[in-house]
Structures are given as C-alpha cells and as structure tokens.
Enzyme design. Structure first.
Site, mmCIF file in Angstrom:
data_model
loop_
_atom_site.group_PDB
_atom_site.id
_atom_site.type_symbol
_atom_site.label_atom_id
_atom_site.label_comp_id
_atom_site.label_asym_id
_atom_site.label_seq_id
_atom_site.Cartn_x
_atom_site.Cartn_y
_atom_site.Cartn_z
ATOM 1 N N GLU A 151 0.817 -1.225 0.000
ATOM 2 C CA GLU A 151 0.000 0.000 0.000
ATOM 3 C C GLU A 151 0.851 1.276 0.000
ATOM 4 O O GLU A 151 0.753 2.110 0.902
ATOM 5 C CB GLU A 151 -0.970 0.001 1.186
ATOM 6 C CG GLU A 151 -2.013 -1.091 1.090
ATOM 7 C CD GLU A 151 -3.070 -1.039 2.195
ATOM 8 O OE1 GLU A 151 -2.840 -0.346 3.207
ATOM 9 O OE2 GLU A 151 -4.111 -1.700 2.045
ATOM 10 N N CYS A 156 6.541 12.794 1.522
ATOM 11 C CA CYS A 156 7.677 13.215 2.335
ATOM 12 C C CYS A 156 8.146 14.579 1.833
ATOM 13 O O CYS A 156 8.076 14.864 0.632
ATOM 14 C CB CYS A 156 8.802 12.183 2.221
ATOM 15 S SG CYS A 156 10.255 12.589 3.218
ATOM 16 N N GLU A 308 -6.865 -7.930 -0.962
ATOM 17 C CA GLU A 308 -7.305 -7.827 0.431
ATOM 18 C C GLU A 308 -8.767 -7.420 0.488
ATOM 19 O O GLU A 308 -9.216 -6.580 -0.299
ATOM 20 C CB GLU A 308 -6.506 -6.751 1.189
ATOM 21 C CG GLU A 308 -5.054 -7.057 1.440
ATOM 22 C CD GLU A 308 -4.409 -5.965 2.295
ATOM 23 O OE1 GLU A 308 -5.134 -5.242 3.007
ATOM 24 O OE2 GLU A 308 -3.181 -5.834 2.226
ATOM 25 N N HIS A 359 -9.404 -6.109 13.691
ATOM 26 C CA HIS A 359 -9.753 -6.279 12.275
ATOM 27 C C HIS A 359 -10.102 -7.748 12.043
ATOM 28 O O HIS A 359 -9.460 -8.640 12.599
ATOM 29 C CB HIS A 359 -8.553 -5.868 11.417
ATOM 30 C CG HIS A 359 -8.854 -5.754 9.955
ATOM 31 N ND1 HIS A 359 -9.038 -6.853 9.146
ATOM 32 C CD2 HIS A 359 -9.008 -4.675 9.150
ATOM 33 C CE1 HIS A 359 -9.280 -6.431 7.915
ATOM 34 N NE2 HIS A 359 -9.278 -5.122 7.887
HETATM 35 ZN ZN LIG Z 1 11.969 12.477 1.803
#
Ligand SMILES: [Zn+2]
Length: 682
Positions: A151, A156, A308, A359
């Site tokens: 996933e 960032c 999933e 879950h």
């Molecule tokens: Zn980074």
C-alpha cells in the site's frame, strides 16, 4: 497477468503473518486453512526487521519453514518483499530513511509506510532485500506472484526529497525558464533564477489550511514527483526480482480510489493489478463496483487480483459494523463479477496486539471453526473449488467508458475556487452510478486510451485537458462516437494554466458552446431545470453558457436567478458523432434519465433487466458469456432470465423465460453459450 497455465481455480486466501505467533501454532492454522479451502497465502508483508537483523545479514530460516509448511499443505504463495515498514535499527543508524511531514517535522521510527522514497538508505536496502528474497526463493513453483512493499502511500518533504524534486524538474523541463513558464511564476513574484531556489511546497512554503496550496503549478508537480518517486523505488525492487526470477509475476496492492498515486502510470509497469477493497459503512454498492472497474481499466481490461478484503469487520472506521450474513460472499463474487481472478483477505489470523487486533480474520481470536464467519468463509471456499477454472481469464466487453485521470483529480481539488464543494470522485460517481445501476458494463479508462470500441464515453468534470487528449476525443466524436462532459471542463492545460479564449478551452469546437461564467451555489442552495418533462435540481456550480453551434435540449434552461433560461443540457453534432454538455451538477434521477436516453439511442442493451439494487455484469471467454447476478438488498427478489443457460454455482439448466429467485444478498452465475440473446455488449 497471472500465469493461467498454473491455475485450476480462483485462488483463495490472503495475508498470513505467522511470525506473530509461536511456531507450534502453525500446523493448526494449516488445518483451519485446509478446512476453509484456502490455497494461497501472502507471506512476509511486514517482516523486514525479522529477516534483516543488520546491514549485512539476512535470516530467512523462519520464512523458509513457513514456505515449506505452506507447500506441504498444497498452498500457493504470494511473496511480499517486506519493504512497507523499515526496521528500527535502520532508522537509528540511517535517519535519512525517516520521512519529514508536511509541517517540516522529521518523524521518528514508528508506524508503517514510513520510508522516505528518496532516501539513499531506502533506495539501497529496499531493492537489495527484494533481490535477496528473489535469489533465495527462485525456482519455487509455489510462488505465483511477487508482492512489492505494501500500500504505497503518503508523502515526504525532507531535504533528500527537495534535492530529488529539483532533479526531477530539470529532467522534465530542462531549463528554469521553462519551469517559470509552466508554473506562471510571474504571479506573486515567484520568478526563479536557478533550480536551487525551489523548495518543497509544504506548510513552510505554499501550503495552507487543510493542505490547500497558494501555487497550483508547484503543488501539482510535487504530487506527480512523489508518485514517481515511490514508483521508482517499486521498480528498483521489481528489477531485482526480475533479474533473479525472469518470469516473476509482479504486483503491489493498490488502495482502490486512492488519490495519492497515479495508479494509471504505475499499472503500466506491473504484471497484474492488485486491489485492497474495503467499502466503508454506508457506501452505495455502485461505489464498490466503480472501484473494481477502475482496477480492471488500469491494464486494458486484464483481470486483476482481489488482494485484500475483510472477512467481517475493519478496525479503522468510527463504527466498524459487521458484514451481515451473506455479505462476505456477495462482495467476493462482486469482485469476480467485475474482473478479479483471486479472492483474498486481510487477515488470515487475527493479531492479538497493536492497531489491527480488532480487524476481522479467517482465524479469529477464538481460534475456532465453529463461528458464523468461518462457516461463511469455508462455504465460499467450497463454491470457488466447485467452480474451478471456468471463469478464469474471462474479460468484460463494456460499451460505455468513463474517463478517469489522477492529474485532473489533483488539479481540481488544488484549485482555489470556484467552490470547495467540487469533488472529482463525486462527479465521476454521478455518471458511473447511473450507468452501473442500469446494468451497463462500464470501463474506467485514461483520457489517452483508444475509445473506438465504446458507444458512449463520459468525461465528468474534465477540468484539465492534457496534451493531445482533446484530439483523442475529437477523433472519437468525429468518427461517430457519443461523448458527454460536464460543468467546469476544458478549463486548464497540463500545467494547470487556463486555456484562454473562453471555456471550455480545447473542447469548445467539439461541444459547440462558450461558457462565459460559472456561479458557485452555497451549500444547501440550488437552482433547477427541466429535462424530458421533469424538473431536476441544479447545484454546486451553474455554468452560464452561449450556444455556438450546439442545441439546447433541456426545456427552458435554468428556472431561477439572473441567468434563468440559460441552457443547461446541450448537444453538438460534430462530424458523425454527438457531444453533450451538462452545465451543472444534478441528482441521480437526472443522470439515469439522461444517460439512459443516450444508451437507448445508441442501441446499447443492459446486461439484463433486473429489479433495483440487483447488479448484473458480464464476463466472456471462448464462446461463452458469464452473467453474474448480485442482490445487494437484504430482501429476496425474482428475476426472469432471457436466455437458455446453465447455472454455475447451484447447478442446473434454465430455458429462456424462466423465473428464478435470489435470496437477500444472494449471488447466481449463469453461463450462456454464444448465439443466445442478452449480454449484447460488443
Ligand atoms: Zn523524503
């Protein structure tokens, strides 16, 4: 695609994390799996810390024992690379692997999906681990797919990413002058004189409240860059696997309608698309259908993996309602009905600690086969075994398409104005749901894909028209196609710069209109219009347009405000085809009425006539068609079958005209030999 020469049925299983359990419990897990008809396990998803205790050491001994146990029990393997969460020691010794969030805060070790995609450490050790795994497990016939990371998601804003962003921009634009032009940096005095002046667009720079941006060009390119950065890391892992295992089937699990990554771009590099499917409480069934059709559309209609789903509950929603009896079966077959060729779960055994302990799982905390959920899982396992390979590799032949584009999604929702209520998925969903609820099979495809096989192409909220995508549609309509788009379309080109000369920009000649203004309606207020003898709501945005060759086909235009009478629905005859424009957002009844009219005009037949909230889809292969009937209601319904057919799940044959019943949440699958009536999509 999966290697169908190795498969004799739809693979059934999911994510198994035996490293969380004492080894002596594993044989009992295998017994339960055999009982449930499980024949595939995804292993090693979050084991990086376990299999690499330091920079120069791998320890696959426990994974070897897990693999051997699975093989001994006749279970295939989907081998994950474990790079979805880095080890704590790696974060401590090489802090460049830690992400920096949108507020400029360098994260500490924790959570998952936590590696900076431009970290030299991650780019070194992630692919190296994938390569070591592939070398170690090469030649294992039991491995049917390689599952890279997990996933991919998030973003960032660290210094490594900032440097890599500048390199990405140099590669894309060549010169700083070209960047300035693409981003229109003359606005607010943003002119750059060197790439080193460019910084990441986070809360320290262009971002403000709720992740919105003051400079769309840079923020749009940063989203593209972040998607490309993660894809680059994924492909480095894929290269390592392919060099050890040349015939490896490589995938990574996509999160359905996930905004963060351009899956259309990613899918080109994968051998098979894989979906994690977790409908939220209260989602209409058509939204789940749209998710599946999007996955199928990513690789030209190839079947995909349902990687999933939960057997019973999720753990992350405010209220995690149980799947009602029968719904696990219904949603599993719904995936198959739309093109999935595996049925897999997260998770196979319920963890006892941390955030996924509540879950759902195949083996619950009770560890008992005497539970409702386990009985439903085992019954589905028997059905899948009995069905065998019959539907494997079959394909959908949709006559309608909905265009879907991540750049468009990002650009629309980056936009400052005209309304914060404009949501791409909502507008795509309005047209998709209308077609799906009338039981037309629909493909979701990128705007640059060939369109000639479709009788109807819808491009809801096509705000950003990139490159020559307009030419693709122009050729389609001129050749006889039927095209529909909606308000706030054709506004900008690929850099989010407005196409001047009047909206809808490059689509003006195709649509035969000029949109002079658009009025954003505050939440709760609406206008209205009449079409086909009925009045429908107009909301969110009301385009005020002039006819420039098109004809008005609503009855009298908007019913209120100073632009009362301005056309709402128009058609333009363009070449041999027609192009329609809907100048506002309306309710589901309008889209069913309007798109239903177009489908009938085009001679398109729904898969089957069925009661409301019963879904009918069609897959075909080798002279036969498979019609899936799915009752999304708790109440039983009756359906009349229009063809001679055989039933695949319950057995038996039915002559045309037979009336059959579907219990609440029931599923029936019919095989119809070619030459029978029905299922007429070409
Ligand atoms: Zn980074």
């Amino acid at each position: 695609m999966l290697d169908y020469t190795k498969l004799d049925k739809i693979l059934y299983g999911g994510d198994y994390n035996p490293e969380q359990w004492p080894e002596e419990t594993w044989p009992e897990d295998m017994r339960m799996f055999r009982l449930a008809g499980i024949d595939i396990l995804t292993l090693n998803v979050f084991s990086w810390a376990a299999i690499q205790p330091s920079e120069d050491c791998y320890d696959f001994s426990r994974l070897d024992r897990i693999v051997e146990l699975a093989e001994k029990n006749g279970i295939r393997i989907c081998m994950a690379t474990s790079t979805g969460a880095h080890p704590a020691w790696m974060a401590m010794r090489h802090p460049d692997i830690l992400r920096t969030d949108e507020h400029g805060i360098r994260r500490k070790f924790g959570s998952r999906h936590n590696s900076c995609p431009n970290s030299p450490t991650y780019l070194k050790y992630g692919p190296a681990l994938a390569g070591a795994l592939a070398q170690h497990y090469r030649g294992r016939e039991s491995i049917v797919a390689w599952h890279i990371s997990n996933e991919y998601s998030g973003e960032c804003y660290c210094e490594n990413c900032e440097k890599a962003f500048r390199d990405w921009l140099k590669e894309k634009y060549g010169t700083i002058e070209a960047v300035n032009a693409a981003w229109d940096t003359a606005f607010w005095g943003h002119t750059f004189y060197g790439f080193e002046e460019i910084v990441v667009p986070d809360y320290r720079s262009e971002m403000f409240e709720g992740g919105r941006t003051t400079f769309q060009g840079i923020s749009l390119d940063y989203r593209r860059f972040m998607s490309d950065s993660m894809l680059r890391e994924c492909l480095l892992e894929a290269d390592e696997i392919r060099s050890a295992v040349p015939d490896a089937v490589i995938t990574t699990n996509f999160m359905a309608l996930y905004k963060g990554l351009d899956y259309a771009k990613w899918a080109k590099h994968l051998d098979v698309v894989a979906l994690d499917c977790y409908p939220s409480n209260g989602d209409p069934w058509t939204r789940t259908s749209m998710t599946h059709d999007q996955m199928r559309g990513l690789k030209n209609g190839d079947p995909y993996m349902l990687m999933e789903q939960t057997p019973s509950v999720t753990n992350w929603q405010p209220y995690n309602a149980l799947k009602r009896p029968g719904v696990l079966r219904l949603l599993s077959w719904q995936a198959v009905a739309h093109g999935a060729d595996t049925v897999m779960f997260f998770q196979m055994k319920q963890s006892i600690g941390a955030c996924e302990k509540y879950h759902g799982a195949v083996i619950s905390h009770a560890g008992s086969e005497d539970t409702r959920v386990f009985r439903e899982i085992a019954a589905l396992g028997t059905e899948l075994k009995d069905l065998g390979a019959r539907t494997l590799g079959s394909r959908t032949a949709a006559s309608a398409a909905v265009l879907f584009d991540w750049d468009n999604w990002w650009a629309i929702e980056n936009s400052a104005g005209p309304s914060t209520d404009i949501r791409y998925l909502t507008e795509v969903g309005r047209m998709y749901s209308a077609l799906r609820s009338m039981n037309y099979d629909v493909d979701l495809v990128a705007p640059d894909q060939p369109l000639d096989t479709y009788r109807l192409v819808c491009a809801p909220l096509w705000y950003m028209v990139k490159g020559r995508d307009d030419e693709n549609v122009r050729r389609y309509v001129a050749g006889g196609g039927t095209f529909v788009t909606s308000f706030f379309s054709g506004i900008v080109q690929e850099n989010d710069l407005v196409t001047t000369g009047g909206y809808p920009g490059k689509l003006r000649d195709i649509l035969g209109i000029w949109v002079e203004e658009n009025d954003a309606l505050p939440s709760g207020s609406q206008n209205s219009f009449r079409y086909g003898g009925r009045e429908y709501p107009a909301g969110i945005l009301c385009d005020i347009l002039h006819l420039r060759g098109a004809q008005q086909i609503d009855e009298g235009g908007y019913t209120g405000d100073f632009y009362k009478g301005s056309p709402v629905v128009t058609v333009n005859h363009f070449g041999k085809g027609r192009a329609y424009y809907i100048a506002t957002a309306s309710g589901p009844e309008f889209y069913r009425s309007f798109l239903g009219d177009l489908c009938r005009e085009q001679g398109m037949e729904p898969v089957m006539e069925v009661p409301a909230d019963v879904e009918a889809t069609c897959r075909r292969k080798e002279g036969a068609r498979f019609v899936f009937l799915l009752n999304h209601k708790a109440e039983a319904v009756k359906v009349r079958i229009p063809w001679d057919c055989a039933e695949l799940l319950k057995g038996g044959t039915y002559p045309a005209g037979s009336e059959i019943g579907l219990a609440g949440y029931d599923v029936r699958i019919f095989e119809i030999p070619d030459g029978s009536a029905g299922c007429q999509q070409v």
